[in-house]
Design a protein around this motif. Structure first.
Motif, PDB file in Angstrom:
ATOM      1  N   SER A 125       0.830  -1.200   0.000  1.00  0.00           N
ATOM      2  CA  SER A 125       0.000   0.000   0.000  1.00  0.00           C
ATOM      3  C   SER A 125       0.864   1.248   0.000  1.00  0.00           C
ATOM      4  O   SER A 125       0.572   2.223  -0.701  1.00  0.00           O
ATOM      5  N   ALA A 126       1.953   1.206   0.780  1.00  0.00           N
ATOM      6  CA  ALA A 126       2.860   2.352   0.836  1.00  0.00           C
ATOM      7  C   ALA A 126       3.528   2.576  -0.518  1.00  0.00           C
ATOM      8  O   ALA A 126       3.674   3.707  -0.975  1.00  0.00           O
ATOM      9  N   ARG A 127       3.938   1.460  -1.159  1.00  0.00           N
ATOM     10  CA  ARG A 127       4.562   1.587  -2.480  1.00  0.00           C
ATOM     11  C   ARG A 127       3.577   2.151  -3.495  1.00  0.00           C
ATOM     12  O   ARG A 127       3.931   2.984  -4.334  1.00  0.00           O
ATOM     13  N   GLN A 128       2.328   1.683  -3.398  1.00  0.00           N
ATOM     14  CA  GLN A 128       1.315   2.177  -4.323  1.00  0.00           C
ATOM     15  C   GLN A 128       1.056   3.660  -4.080  1.00  0.00           C
ATOM     16  O   GLN A 128       0.955   4.449  -5.025  1.00  0.00           O
ATOM     17  N   ALA A 129       0.964   4.028  -2.802  1.00  0.00           N
ATOM     18  CA  ALA A 129       0.738   5.440  -2.476  1.00  0.00           C
ATOM     19  C   ALA A 129       1.910   6.289  -2.953  1.00  0.00           C
ATOM     20  O   ALA A 129       1.723   7.397  -3.474  1.00  0.00           O
ATOM     21  N   GLU A 130       3.126   5.765  -2.772  1.00  0.00           N
ATOM     22  CA  GLU A 130       4.305   6.499  -3.222  1.00  0.00           C
ATOM     23  C   GLU A 130       4.307   6.636  -4.741  1.00  0.00           C
ATOM     24  O   GLU A 130       4.664   7.690  -5.279  1.00  0.00           O
ATOM     25  N   ALA A 131       3.883   5.559  -5.423  1.00  0.00           N
ATOM     26  CA  ALA A 131       3.817   5.614  -6.886  1.00  0.00           C
ATOM     27  C   ALA A 131       2.785   6.640  -7.332  1.00  0.00           C
ATOM     28  O   ALA A 131       3.036   7.429  -8.258  1.00  0.00           O
ATOM     29  N   TYR A 132       1.609   6.630  -6.665  1.00  0.00           N
ATOM     30  CA  TYR A 132       0.586   7.625  -6.987  1.00  0.00           C
ATOM     31  C   TYR A 132       1.113   9.028  -6.742  1.00  0.00           C
ATOM     32  O   TYR A 132       0.931   9.949  -7.552  1.00  0.00           O
ATOM     33  N   PHE A 133       1.767   9.204  -5.564  1.00  0.00           N
ATOM     34  CA  PHE A 133       2.295  10.519  -5.199  1.00  0.00           C
ATOM     35  C   PHE A 133       3.330  10.980  -6.216  1.00  0.00           C
ATOM     36  O   PHE A 133       3.308  12.136  -6.664  1.00  0.00           O
ATOM     37  N   THR A 134       4.219  10.067  -6.593  1.00  0.00           N
ATOM     38  CA  THR A 134       5.251  10.418  -7.565  1.00  0.00           C
ATOM     39  C   THR A 134       4.630  10.811  -8.897  1.00  0.00           C
ATOM     40  O   THR A 134       5.057  11.779  -9.538  1.00  0.00           O
ATOM     41  N   THR A 135       3.595  10.071  -9.306  1.00  0.00           N
ATOM     42  CA  THR A 135       2.918  10.385 -10.571  1.00  0.00           C
ATOM     43  C   THR A 135       2.257  11.750 -10.506  1.00  0.00           C
ATOM     44  O   THR A 135       2.373  12.554 -11.435  1.00  0.00           O
ATOM     45  N   VAL A 136       1.556  12.004  -9.397  1.00  0.00           N
ATOM     46  CA  VAL A 136       0.868  13.295  -9.248  1.00  0.00           C
ATOM     47  C   VAL A 136       1.875  14.437  -9.244  1.00  0.00           C
ATOM     48  O   VAL A 136       1.711  15.448  -9.946  1.00  0.00           O
ATOM     49  N   VAL A 137       2.930  14.301  -8.427  1.00  0.00           N
ATOM     50  CA  VAL A 137       3.926  15.370  -8.317  1.00  0.00           C
ATOM     51  C   VAL A 137       4.617  15.618  -9.653  1.00  0.00           C
ATOM     52  O   VAL A 137       4.884  16.760 -10.031  1.00  0.00           O
ATOM     53  N   ARG A 172      20.956  19.338   1.110  1.00  0.00           N
ATOM     54  CA  ARG A 172      21.194  18.671  -0.167  1.00  0.00           C
ATOM     55  C   ARG A 172      19.872  18.233  -0.796  1.00  0.00           C
ATOM     56  O   ARG A 172      18.959  17.798  -0.109  1.00  0.00           O
ATOM     57  N   LEU A 173      19.815  18.354  -2.099  1.00  0.00           N
ATOM     58  CA  LEU A 173      18.589  18.080  -2.845  1.00  0.00           C
ATOM     59  C   LEU A 173      18.335  16.583  -2.907  1.00  0.00           C
ATOM     60  O   LEU A 173      19.150  15.828  -3.444  1.00  0.00           O
ATOM     61  N   GLU A 174      17.190  16.154  -2.360  1.00  0.00           N
ATOM     62  CA  GLU A 174      16.819  14.741  -2.409  1.00  0.00           C
ATOM     63  C   GLU A 174      15.956  14.412  -3.617  1.00  0.00           C
ATOM     64  O   GLU A 174      16.044  13.319  -4.172  1.00  0.00           O
ATOM     65  N   SER A 175      15.095  15.337  -4.004  1.00  0.00           N
ATOM     66  CA  SER A 175      14.246  15.095  -5.174  1.00  0.00           C
ATOM     67  C   SER A 175      13.751  16.425  -5.718  1.00  0.00           C
ATOM     68  O   SER A 175      13.683  17.428  -4.997  1.00  0.00           O
ATOM     69  N   ILE A 176      13.408  16.431  -7.001  1.00  0.00           N
ATOM     70  CA  ILE A 176      12.820  17.601  -7.654  1.00  0.00           C
ATOM     71  C   ILE A 176      11.988  17.101  -8.814  1.00  0.00           C
ATOM     72  O   ILE A 176      12.406  16.196  -9.552  1.00  0.00           O
ATOM     73  N   ASN A 177      10.797  17.640  -8.982  1.00  0.00           N
ATOM     74  CA  ASN A 177       9.927  17.166 -10.056  1.00  0.00           C
ATOM     75  C   ASN A 177      10.239  17.891 -11.371  1.00  0.00           C
ATOM     76  O   ASN A 177      10.967  18.896 -11.383  1.00  0.00           O
ATOM     77  N   PRO A 178       9.722  17.387 -12.503  1.00  0.00           N
ATOM     78  CA  PRO A 178      10.029  18.013 -13.795  1.00  0.00           C
ATOM     79  C   PRO A 178       9.661  19.493 -13.854  1.00  0.00           C
ATOM     80  O   PRO A 178      10.404  20.290 -14.444  1.00  0.00           O
ATOM     81  N   ALA A 179       8.521  19.866 -13.244  1.00  0.00           N
ATOM     82  CA  ALA A 179       8.129  21.276 -13.262  1.00  0.00           C
ATOM     83  C   ALA A 179       9.148  22.131 -12.519  1.00  0.00           C
ATOM     84  O   ALA A 179       9.440  23.265 -12.919  1.00  0.00           O
ATOM     85  N   GLY A 180       9.697  21.592 -11.423  1.00  0.00           N
ATOM     86  CA  GLY A 180      10.703  22.332 -10.675  1.00  0.00           C
ATOM     87  C   GLY A 180      11.933  22.612 -11.522  1.00  0.00           C
ATOM     88  O   GLY A 180      12.465  23.732 -11.528  1.00  0.00           O
ATOM     89  N   LYS A 181      12.387  21.606 -12.249  1.00  0.00           N
ATOM     90  CA  LYS A 181      13.532  21.812 -13.132  1.00  0.00           C
ATOM     91  C   LYS A 181      13.202  22.821 -14.228  1.00  0.00           C
ATOM     92  O   LYS A 181      14.017  23.687 -14.567  1.00  0.00           O
ATOM     93  N   ARG A 182      11.997  22.698 -14.787  1.00  0.00           N
ATOM     94  CA  ARG A 182      11.611  23.604 -15.867  1.00  0.00           C
ATOM     95  C   ARG A 182      11.565  25.052 -15.379  1.00  0.00           C
ATOM     96  O   ARG A 182      12.075  25.964 -16.045  1.00  0.00           O
TER      97      ARG A 182
END
Length: 458
Positions: free
Chosen positions: A148-160, A175-185
């Motif tokens: 369930s956690a993996r699924q939620a994380e996958a959903y969250f990653t897709t949404v973000v 230090r930067l752990e993650s950034i979504n495509p919009a953030g880079k753009r």
């Protein structure tokens, strides 16, 4: 030693043995009770044959009672993929009391359903023979929660990843752990450019505050959130990207896990460049004349009101009311298009003839107002007014027409402890301007009696 004494001693020894036996039986009973009621499944197999199962093991394997399981090979209930690793683990147990490390494997219930478990095997003595006691922990609920956690994380990653808003996560070290495509753009970073793990201050952007001044890293809201745990919302700042473009952002920062002071921080940010430009444009339009770009009546009154409230300060000390003479004839004979060109040229000349701190505005029509800042000497005012007259009297070429305009100028000064309203100041400057016209209106005589002592024509 007398026989009686020997008997007493012998009796004591026998009694002691009986006490030890009773204690051992009591301890064994407690152990059996614990095993019977523990939520973890327990079984004992001797040479691979099941000789004992507790109730939890009966439930885990889907049996009706222990009798359904006793006497069967332990491998009947072990998934084929798990048999070899299990045998290897228990074959390494050679000393009584030795235990295998916890290991995950799959069991097969009587109904054929596979159950993920974690097991620990202990080499022990069962009914005076060596046997393996196995403690089995059902991982079904844990695996479901993990899935369930993996699924939620996958959903969250897709949404973000689909958001138009930038989202990034920064660890406690910045230090930067993650950034979504919009953030880079938004930050002008190429999608393929590796930035994870780098310090957030090393990103290829330069930060500026609302006024366009450099914004130090310790003033960024993420630094505040990581230092204090406090959330920051709608913090506006600008960035100068590597491609030379300046972008304005509205940023929110908070801890990823607010209940943990050592949590990483998450920041969401939106590009408000267009909105900011639109807002500034609307603010400009609300306070400036559309034709000439000068301050409009609203801004003039606002600045004048601030000067009156300053009570002797240096904001504004003198007001000039300027009206073009003969402008109506230009409109009537040559049309409003040429008249507008004349007004625009006059506005430019006024701005060029005055200081940047002086405010030049258009009240409407051919009426202009100047708010002089600072404390000009009264003796200097005639020279200033004359310079304005000469500047505006220079010929104007508009659509092939050579035109000349003159101006009437009224002056009113703001004294200490001024009690007039902005409208009253404008009225007095207007009266002074009319007295300056080549053919002053006779009906202004009454107005002269009412005017302030510090109001005069040029």
């Amino acid at each position: 030693m007398p026989f009686a004494d020997q008997a007493e001693i012998g009796g004591f020894a026998v009694g002691e043995e009986r006490t030890d036996a009773a204690s051992a039986e009591q301890l064994a009973q407690r152990y059996r009770s614990l095993v019977e009621h523990t939520p973890d499944a327990i079984c004992v197999h001797e040479s691979g044959t099941i000789v004992y199962v507790n109730p939890a093991m009966v439930r885990l394997l889907g049996a009706r009672s222990a009798d359904d399981l006793l006497g069967l090979s332990i491998t009947v209930f072990v998934h084929p993929d798990s048999v070899a690793p299990m045998l290897e683990r228990i074959n390494q147990l050679t000393a009584e009391g030795s235990a295998s490390p916890p290991a995950e494997m799959d069991l097969v219930r009587l109904d054929g359903r596979t159950v993920p478990v974690q097991t620990v095997s202990v080499l022990t003595v069962w009914q005076e023979k060596l046997a393996f006691q196995v403690v089995v922990h059902d991982l079904t609920a844990q695996r479901a929660a993990e899935a369930s956690a993996r699924q939620a994380e996958a959903y969250f990653t897709t949404v973000v990843s689909q958001l138009e808003e930038g989202v990034l996560v920064v660890d406690r070290r910045g230090r930067l752990e993650s950034i979504n495509p919009a953030g880079k753009r938004i930050l002008g970073i190429e999608e393929s450019e590796p930035v994870l793990g780098c310090d957030i201050n090393d990103l290829p952007v330069t930060m500026v505050d609302r006024d366009g001044q450099p914004l130090s890293p310790n003033r960024h809201p993420m630094a505040h959130t990581l230092a204090t745990g406090e959330a920051v919302t709608q913090f506006v700042f600008g960035i100068e990207r590597a491609d030379g473009r300046q972008v304005w952002l509205s940023c929110n920062c908070r801890l990823l896990n607010p209940d943990n002071p050592e949590s990483a921080g998450v920041s969401s940010f939106a590009d408000i460049t267009a909105y900011r430009a639109s807002k500034r444009q609307l603010e400009y339009q609300a306070t400036h004349d559309a034709l000439t770009g000068l301050a409009n009546r609203s801004l003039i009154l606002s600045q004048l009101s601030a000067a009156l409230a300053d009570d002797g300060g240096t904001l504004v000390t003198t007001v000039l009311f300027i009206d073009l003479d003969g402008f109506k004839a230009i409109n009537d004979t040559l049309g409003h298009a040429i008249g507008d060109m004349v007004l625009q040229i006059v506005a430019q000349r006024l701005q060029q003839a005055l200081r940047s701190e002086d405010l030049v505005g258009r009240l409407g029509g051919d009426e202009f107002l100047v708010l002089l800042a600072g404390h000009p000497q009264r003796a200097d005012l005639p020279a200033l007014v004359e310079r304005l007259r000469v500047t505006m009297a220079e010929p104007i070429i508009a659509s092939g027409h050579r035109l000349e305009v003159s101006a009437s100028v009224g002056i009113t000064e703001l004294g200490p402890h001024e009690h007039r309203t902005p409208e009253a100041v404008l009225h007095d400057a207007d009266l002074a301007m009319y007295r300056d016209k080549p053919s002053a209106h006779r009906e202004l005589g009454l107005g002269q009696n009412r005017r302030s002592n510090n109001t005069h024509a040029s």
